[in-house]
Design a protein around this motif. Structure first.
Motif, PDB file in Angstrom:
ATOM      1  N   VAL A  53      31.130  30.408  40.225  1.00 53.79           N
ATOM      2  CA  VAL A  53      31.028  29.691  41.497  1.00 53.79           C
ATOM      3  C   VAL A  53      30.612  30.666  42.604  1.00 53.79           C
ATOM      4  N   HIS A  54      29.559  30.304  43.312  1.00 54.49           N
ATOM      5  CA  HIS A  54      29.137  31.041  44.505  1.00 54.49           C
ATOM      6  C   HIS A  54      29.226  30.056  45.676  1.00 54.49           C
ATOM      7  N   SER A  55      28.889  30.525  46.867  1.00 53.41           N
ATOM      8  CA  SER A  55      28.864  29.602  47.996  1.00 53.41           C
ATOM      9  C   SER A  55      27.723  29.963  48.925  1.00 53.41           C
ATOM     10  N   ASN A  73      29.593  42.457  42.589  1.00 54.65           N
ATOM     11  CA  ASN A  73      28.642  42.624  43.694  1.00 54.65           C
ATOM     12  C   ASN A  73      28.567  41.404  44.605  1.00 54.65           C
ATOM     13  N   HIS A  74      29.682  40.711  44.718  1.00 56.25           N
ATOM     14  CA  HIS A  74      29.750  39.529  45.582  1.00 56.25           C
ATOM     15  C   HIS A  74      29.246  39.829  47.001  1.00 56.25           C
ATOM     16  N   SER A  75      29.589  41.018  47.499  1.00 52.52           N
ATOM     17  CA  SER A  75      29.211  41.359  48.879  1.00 52.52           C
ATOM     18  C   SER A  75      27.731  41.657  49.019  1.00 52.52           C
ATOM     19  N   PHE A  76      27.025  41.704  47.905  1.00 51.21           N
ATOM     20  CA  PHE A  76      25.634  42.169  47.967  1.00 51.21           C
ATOM     21  C   PHE A  76      24.649  41.095  47.515  1.00 51.21           C
ATOM     22  N   MET A  77      24.972  39.842  47.815  1.00 47.00           N
ATOM     23  CA  MET A  77      23.989  38.778  47.538  1.00 47.00           C
ATOM     24  C   MET A  77      23.802  37.921  48.794  1.00 47.00           C
ATOM     25  N   PRO A  78      23.216  38.554  49.848  1.00 50.86           N
ATOM     26  CA  PRO A  78      23.049  37.837  51.113  1.00 50.86           C
ATOM     27  C   PRO A  78      22.006  36.727  51.017  1.00 50.86           C
ATOM     28  N   GLN A 128      25.657  34.743  53.832  1.00 46.25           N
ATOM     29  CA  GLN A 128      26.122  35.446  52.639  1.00 46.25           C
ATOM     30  C   GLN A 128      26.729  34.465  51.653  1.00 46.25           C
ATOM     31  N   CYS A 129      26.867  34.925  50.420  1.00 47.72           N
ATOM     32  CA  CYS A 129      27.688  34.189  49.463  1.00 47.72           C
ATOM     33  C   CYS A 129      29.119  34.364  49.951  1.00 47.72           C
ATOM     34  N   ASN A 130      29.846  33.279  50.176  1.00 47.72           N
ATOM     35  CA  ASN A 130      31.214  33.501  50.647  1.00 47.72           C
ATOM     36  C   ASN A 130      32.262  32.907  49.712  1.00 47.72           C
ATOM     37  N   GLN A 131      31.932  32.955  48.417  1.00 46.83           N
ATOM     38  CA  GLN A 131      32.948  32.655  47.401  1.00 46.83           C
ATOM     39  C   GLN A 131      32.972  33.878  46.493  1.00 46.83           C
ATOM     40  N   ILE A 132      34.115  34.551  46.428  1.00 50.27           N
ATOM     41  CA  ILE A 132      34.168  35.796  45.652  1.00 50.27           C
ATOM     42  C   ILE A 132      33.712  35.521  44.224  1.00 50.27           C
ATOM     43  N   CYS A 133      32.660  36.249  43.798  1.00 49.08           N
ATOM     44  CA  CYS A 133      32.005  35.885  42.543  1.00 49.08           C
ATOM     45  C   CYS A 133      31.824  37.080  41.622  1.00 49.08           C
ATOM     46  N   GLY A 134      32.578  38.139  41.865  1.00 49.79           N
ATOM     47  CA  GLY A 134      32.478  39.280  40.964  1.00 49.79           C
ATOM     48  C   GLY A 134      32.157  40.565  41.700  1.00 49.79           C
TER      49      GLY A 134
HETATM   50 CU   LIG Z   1      28.319  34.860  44.857  1.00 46.53          CU
END
Ligand SMILES: [Cu+2]
Length: 274
Positions: A190-192, A233-238, A225-231
């Motif tokens: 799940v991403h957001s 590199n979650h912080s690095f998928m703008p 940004q993706c704002n669902q913690i997804c693993g």
């Molecule tokens: Cu994500």
């Protein structure tokens, strides 16, 4: 005094930074506002926030005044004998009905906004955004079905003027003023899909197609940004959305159709089902 002056200067420079970064439509350090509004949805969200904040401020002021009044009016020196009143029907009726009215005044515009957001108008364009660990893939089914990946630029190669950790190699591109239907899904976890300037936030769920819409009112580049913690590199998928005038968008589509491969619906379904 010196300490206070330093804090004040820090505050002023933070505000200036806020204003400067506001032009880049990206979040800024010490930002205290909601940032840029580039769609009517976002403007309505800010208006609802202001409306609820105003109600909250009025309630706090009323309660503070009542407490102050009771402290002064019924102080021990003035009222040596405490009141024994235990029933006062009109007062009980009042404090039951008042919160109902307040909740109604909050619920009505909230439901109106939810309806506005979820009722997708006739769209001129559909774009599909698919979350992957850890990048986004955008496809344009109405324009031949080309698709491409949007990957964060490593900090060392971010061009001047673009924000670190938000700039990407290939942005999602939309025409200004057009209703864009956005389908959101995921190929893994799940991403957001979160784009504050447009007031958009919607989950990207594997095996499920969520949908939303937007109409960008001002040309520019907007960052989210993706704002669902997804693993890892979650912080690095703008997410970067570039809004441009319709003729520029048409030219971009012509160019993109030759540069990016066409991805068939079957391929996408297979990816989603994986
Ligand atoms: Cu994500």
């Amino acid at each position: 005094m010196r300490g206070r002056g330093t804090v004040f200067l820090g505050f002023v420079s933070a505000m200036m930074l806020d204003a400067r970064h506001g032009l880049a439509q990206a979040p800024a350090n010490w930002q205290t506002s909601f940032g840029v509004s580039a769609s009517e949805t976002k403007e309505r969200i800010v208006a609802l926030h202001d409306h609820i904040l105003l109600i909250g401020v009025c309630i706090v002021a009323l309660v503070a005044m009542l407490i102050g009044f009771a402290l002064l009016r019924f102080r021990a020196s003035r009222h040596p004998t405490a009141s024994k009143v235990t029933r006062m029907p009109w007062l009980e009726f009042g404090w039951t009905i008042a919160p109902v009215l307040v909740l109604g005044a909050i619920a009505a515009p909230s439901l109106q906004l939810l309806a506005y957001e979820s009722d997708i108008p006739d769209a001129q364009l559909t774009i599909k955004a698919s979350g992957h660990q850890w990048f986004w893939r955008y496809s344009y089914p109405d324009n031949g079905g080309f698709a491409y990946d949007s990957i964060m630029l490593p900090p060392a190669s971010v061009p001047a003027g673009e924000p670190r950790l938000l700039a990407v190699d290939n942005r999602m591109v939309v025409p200004v003023g057009a209703v864009v239907h956005i389908q959101v899904t995921s190929s893994d976890v799940v991403h957001s899909f979160f784009m504050p300037a447009l007031g958009l936030q919607i989950y990207a769920m594997p095996g499920r197609l969520n949908e939303t819409w937007t109409r960008v009112e001002k040309p520019g580049v907007y960052y989210g940004q993706c704002n669902q913690i997804c693993g890892l590199n979650h912080s690095f998928m703008p997410i970067a959305i570039e809004a441009m005038a319709q003729p520029d968008f048409d030219a971009w589509v012509r160019d993109a159709a030759t540069r990016y491969p066409v991805v068939s619906a079957a391929t996408i379904s297979a990816q989603v089902a994986k």
